[in-house]
Design an enzyme around this catalytic site. Structure first.
Site, PDB file in Angstrom:
ATOM      1  N   SER A  31       0.599  -1.192  -0.042  1.00 30.19           N
ATOM      2  CA  SER A  31       0.217   0.009   0.092  1.00 30.19           C
ATOM      3  C   SER A  31       0.945   1.238   0.195  1.00 30.19           C
ATOM      4  O   SER A  31       1.801   1.478   0.817  1.00 30.19           O
ATOM      5  CB  SER A  31      -0.836   0.169   1.162  1.00 30.19           C
ATOM      6  OG  SER A  31      -1.679  -1.024   1.407  1.00 30.19           O
ATOM      7  N   HIS A  62      -4.516  -1.019  -5.026  1.00 32.99           N
ATOM      8  CA  HIS A  62      -3.584  -1.744  -5.656  1.00 32.99           C
ATOM      9  C   HIS A  62      -3.871  -1.913  -7.314  1.00 32.99           C
ATOM     10  O   HIS A  62      -5.094  -2.259  -7.536  1.00 32.99           O
ATOM     11  CB  HIS A  62      -3.598  -3.159  -4.971  1.00 32.99           C
ATOM     12  CG  HIS A  62      -3.080  -3.257  -3.558  1.00 32.99           C
ATOM     13  ND1 HIS A  62      -1.729  -3.786  -3.548  1.00 32.99           N
ATOM     14  CD2 HIS A  62      -3.684  -2.921  -2.529  1.00 32.99           C
ATOM     15  CE1 HIS A  62      -1.423  -3.834  -2.305  1.00 32.99           C
ATOM     16  NE2 HIS A  62      -2.673  -3.169  -1.762  1.00 32.99           N
ATOM     17  N   HIS A  84      -4.168 -10.829  -2.482  1.00 32.95           N
ATOM     18  CA  HIS A  84      -4.255 -11.047  -1.141  1.00 32.95           C
ATOM     19  C   HIS A  84      -5.109 -12.355  -0.666  1.00 32.95           C
ATOM     20  O   HIS A  84      -6.069 -12.598  -1.307  1.00 32.95           O
ATOM     21  CB  HIS A  84      -4.650 -10.057  -0.237  1.00 32.95           C
ATOM     22  CG  HIS A  84      -3.720  -8.848  -0.225  1.00 32.95           C
ATOM     23  ND1 HIS A  84      -4.134  -7.690  -1.486  1.00 32.95           N
ATOM     24  CD2 HIS A  84      -3.141  -8.359   0.443  1.00 32.95           C
ATOM     25  CE1 HIS A  84      -3.232  -6.963  -1.259  1.00 32.95           C
ATOM     26  NE2 HIS A  84      -2.794  -7.097  -0.027  1.00 32.95           N
ATOM     27  N   TYR A  86      -7.065 -12.606   1.640  1.00 30.30           N
ATOM     28  CA  TYR A  86      -8.182 -12.174   2.305  1.00 30.30           C
ATOM     29  C   TYR A  86      -9.311 -11.836   1.106  1.00 30.30           C
ATOM     30  O   TYR A  86     -10.697 -11.679   1.289  1.00 30.30           O
ATOM     31  CB  TYR A  86      -8.331 -11.104   3.289  1.00 30.30           C
ATOM     32  CG  TYR A  86      -7.787  -9.763   2.673  1.00 30.30           C
ATOM     33  CD1 TYR A  86      -8.433  -8.883   1.518  1.00 30.30           C
ATOM     34  CD2 TYR A  86      -6.420  -9.148   3.033  1.00 30.30           C
ATOM     35  CE1 TYR A  86      -7.908  -7.732   1.156  1.00 30.30           C
ATOM     36  CE2 TYR A  86      -6.024  -8.231   2.556  1.00 30.30           C
ATOM     37  CZ  TYR A  86      -6.526  -7.236   1.268  1.00 30.30           C
ATOM     38  OH  TYR A  86      -6.116  -6.252   0.988  1.00 30.30           O
ATOM     39  N   GLU A  87      -8.796 -11.724  -0.130  1.00 37.61           N
ATOM     40  CA  GLU A  87      -9.598 -11.428  -1.268  1.00 37.61           C
ATOM     41  C   GLU A  87     -10.480 -12.580  -1.540  1.00 37.61           C
ATOM     42  O   GLU A  87     -11.459 -12.530  -2.301  1.00 37.61           O
ATOM     43  CB  GLU A  87      -8.778 -11.011  -2.457  1.00 37.61           C
ATOM     44  CG  GLU A  87      -8.084  -9.617  -2.285  1.00 37.61           C
ATOM     45  CD  GLU A  87      -7.486  -9.202  -3.271  1.00 37.61           C
ATOM     46  OE1 GLU A  87      -7.744  -8.945  -4.379  1.00 37.61           O
ATOM     47  OE2 GLU A  87      -5.998  -9.365  -3.390  1.00 37.61           O
ATOM     48  N   ALA A 114       2.582  -2.481   4.057  1.00 37.69           N
ATOM     49  CA  ALA A 114       2.188  -1.657   5.113  1.00 37.69           C
ATOM     50  C   ALA A 114       1.908  -2.576   6.043  1.00 37.69           C
ATOM     51  O   ALA A 114       1.187  -3.403   5.732  1.00 37.69           O
ATOM     52  CB  ALA A 114       1.162  -0.786   4.652  1.00 37.69           C
ATOM     53  N   MET A 211      -1.268  -8.255   6.627  1.00 42.20           N
ATOM     54  CA  MET A 211      -2.094  -9.320   5.934  1.00 42.20           C
ATOM     55  C   MET A 211      -1.525  -9.916   4.604  1.00 42.20           C
ATOM     56  O   MET A 211      -2.186 -10.349   3.800  1.00 42.20           O
ATOM     57  CB  MET A 211      -3.553  -8.648   5.429  1.00 42.20           C
ATOM     58  CG  MET A 211      -4.149  -7.782   6.757  1.00 42.20           C
ATOM     59  SD  MET A 211      -5.649  -7.077   6.069  1.00 42.20           S
ATOM     60  CE  MET A 211      -6.064  -6.225   7.822  1.00 42.20           C
ATOM     61  N   SER A 212      -0.234  -9.690   4.450  1.00 38.87           N
ATOM     62  CA  SER A 212       0.423 -10.449   3.298  1.00 38.87           C
ATOM     63  C   SER A 212       1.938 -10.816   3.734  1.00 38.87           C
ATOM     64  O   SER A 212       2.091 -11.053   4.976  1.00 38.87           O
ATOM     65  CB  SER A 212       0.489  -9.282   2.327  1.00 38.87           C
ATOM     66  OG  SER A 212       1.369  -8.217   2.800  1.00 38.87           O
ATOM     67  N   ASN A 235       0.427   2.592  10.715  1.00 39.93           N
ATOM     68  CA  ASN A 235      -0.403   2.894  11.846  1.00 39.93           C
ATOM     69  C   ASN A 235       0.125   1.792  13.077  1.00 39.93           C
ATOM     70  O   ASN A 235       0.992   1.026  12.906  1.00 39.93           O
ATOM     71  CB  ASN A 235      -1.813   2.508  11.821  1.00 39.93           C
ATOM     72  CG  ASN A 235      -1.918   0.892  11.190  1.00 39.93           C
ATOM     73  OD1 ASN A 235      -1.442   0.413  10.204  1.00 39.93           O
ATOM     74  ND2 ASN A 235      -2.192   0.063  12.245  1.00 39.93           N
ATOM     75  N   HIS A 247      -8.498   1.946   6.792  1.00 39.28           N
ATOM     76  CA  HIS A 247      -7.560   1.982   5.532  1.00 39.28           C
ATOM     77  C   HIS A 247      -7.208   3.190   5.213  1.00 39.28           C
ATOM     78  O   HIS A 247      -5.983   3.319   4.592  1.00 39.28           O
ATOM     79  CB  HIS A 247      -8.437   1.261   4.451  1.00 39.28           C
ATOM     80  CG  HIS A 247      -7.662   0.989   3.237  1.00 39.28           C
ATOM     81  ND1 HIS A 247      -6.516   0.070   3.262  1.00 39.28           N
ATOM     82  CD2 HIS A 247      -7.746   1.575   2.128  1.00 39.28           C
ATOM     83  CE1 HIS A 247      -5.867   0.173   2.170  1.00 39.28           C
ATOM     84  NE2 HIS A 247      -6.256   1.027   1.275  1.00 39.28           N
TER      85      HIS A 247
HETATM   86  N1  HPA Z   1      -3.164  -4.833  10.963  1.00 39.73           N
HETATM   87  C1  HPA Z   1      -3.193  -5.453  10.002  1.00 39.73           C
HETATM   88  N2  HPA Z   1      -2.802  -5.375   8.723  1.00 39.73           N
HETATM   89  C2  HPA Z   1      -2.282  -4.024   8.711  1.00 39.73           C
HETATM   90  C3  HPA Z   1      -2.326  -3.136   9.579  1.00 39.73           C
HETATM   91  C4  HPA Z   1      -2.757  -3.576  10.950  1.00 39.73           C
HETATM   92  O1  HPA Z   1      -2.700  -2.626  11.716  1.00 39.73           O
HETATM   93  N3  HPA Z   1      -1.991  -1.854   9.103  1.00 39.73           N
HETATM   94  C5  HPA Z   1      -1.560  -2.218   7.872  1.00 39.73           C
HETATM   95  N4  HPA Z   1      -2.002  -3.363   7.505  1.00 39.73           N
END
Ligand code: HPA
Length: 276
Positions: A31, A62, A84, A86-87, A114, A211-212, A235, A247
């Site tokens: 990201s 993306h 991903h 999760y998709e 990210a 998540m990747s 974050n 997001h």
């Molecule tokens: N958690 C999971 N995946 C993420 C996060 C998070 O805080 N920030 C960016 N991708």
């Protein structure tokens, strides 16, 4: 021939029919970094949708294409947008691009993402060199083994190459970019974590959560690609910060530090190519 290999070969034939380029280093952009590929010396692009049997990413922010070109004279293939778990794709699809980039000729996989900061010392906008990982998503190697490319029970004692990590650290020092180091944990997403889950992953030894990446790194190690990875701490994970997560916040931070992140990637790619 395994079914997996047959499918991969179909993708590879599709690529070969359209592109004449041999990359040395494969990059996957997380990201906020998608436009890194727009700034390289581009020689060709290939949309995922134009590759037979290739999974197409749906995540916001993306794009979906391979970019082929040069970074300071180093031939690279860049994935502008990853696939991903999760998709809803099976893990086989999620890591198919990694295997395809190996067939294209790439010897090194450079992963970026990210991630949420779990380590109390981390701050939003930090960069973290991944020195090891925990994969809480299913292994991408479950099912029929790709015997043509790697062993059934591959070693994972150095998923992130020590040599490449040292090169990235040196590159960061040269640029005066502060670089954290730590363990990345991959959960499935797409929901962000609860405060208790963040406490759990910290107890397990994670410094950043996302998540990747971990599944891609496993697939790369399986087939003998040297791997290196950097997380942008976009974050502070839930419970570290007391604000709800979105997001938009992840994207905003990733965008803000992207210029510095790009410098670090360019320097690292250049230095890695000198040593492989
Ligand atoms: N958690 C999971 N995946 C993420 C996060 C998070 O805080 N920030 C960016 N991708």
């Amino acid at each position: 021939m395994s079914k997996r290999y047959e499918r991969l070969m179909k993708c590879y034939e599709s690529f070969k029919a359209k592109i004449d380029f041999t990359p040395e280093i494969a990059l996957i952009l997380g990201s906020g970094l998608g436009d890194y590929a727009d700034g390289i010396d581009i020689r060709a692009t290939l949309d995922y949708k134009d590759i037979e049997d290739f999974p197409v990413s749906t995540a916001p922010g993306h794009k979906g294409r391979f970019v082929f070109g040069y970074v300071n004279g180093v031939p690279v293939v860049v994935m502008q947008g990853r696939v991903h778990y999760y998709e809803g794709y099976p893990m086989e699809d999620v890591v198919l691009p990694v295997r395809l980039m190996k067939l294209m000729g790439a010897k090194v996989l450079f992963l970026t993402n990210a991630a949420g900061g779990v380590n109390w010392q981390f701050e939003c906008g930090d960069f973290m060199l991944i020195n090891d990982q925990i994969c809480m998503a299913p292994s991408p190697l479950i099912g029929e083994n790709l015997d043509e490319m790697g062993p059934r029970f591959p070693d994972m004692s150095e998923i992130y190459s020590k040599k490449l990590r040292d090169i990235v650290k040196k590159s960061a020092r040269e640029l005066d970019i502060p670089l954290r180091e730590g363990v990345y944990i991959q959960l499935t997403g797409p929901n962000y974590e609860s405060p208790s889950e963040v406490r759990m992953v910290r107890t397990l030894g994670a410094d950043a959560v996302g998540m990747s990446t971990a599944c891609e790194a496993i697939a790369a190690n399986h087939i003998g690609m040297k791997t290196v990875g950097i997380s942008c701490i976009s974050n502070l994970a839930c419970g570290v910060s007391n604000r709800p997560l979105s997001h938009a916040e992840v994207q905003e931070t990733a965008d803000r530090v992207a210029p510095l992140f790009k410098q670090l990637i360019t320097a690292s790619v250049t230095n890695i190519a000198k040593e492989i």
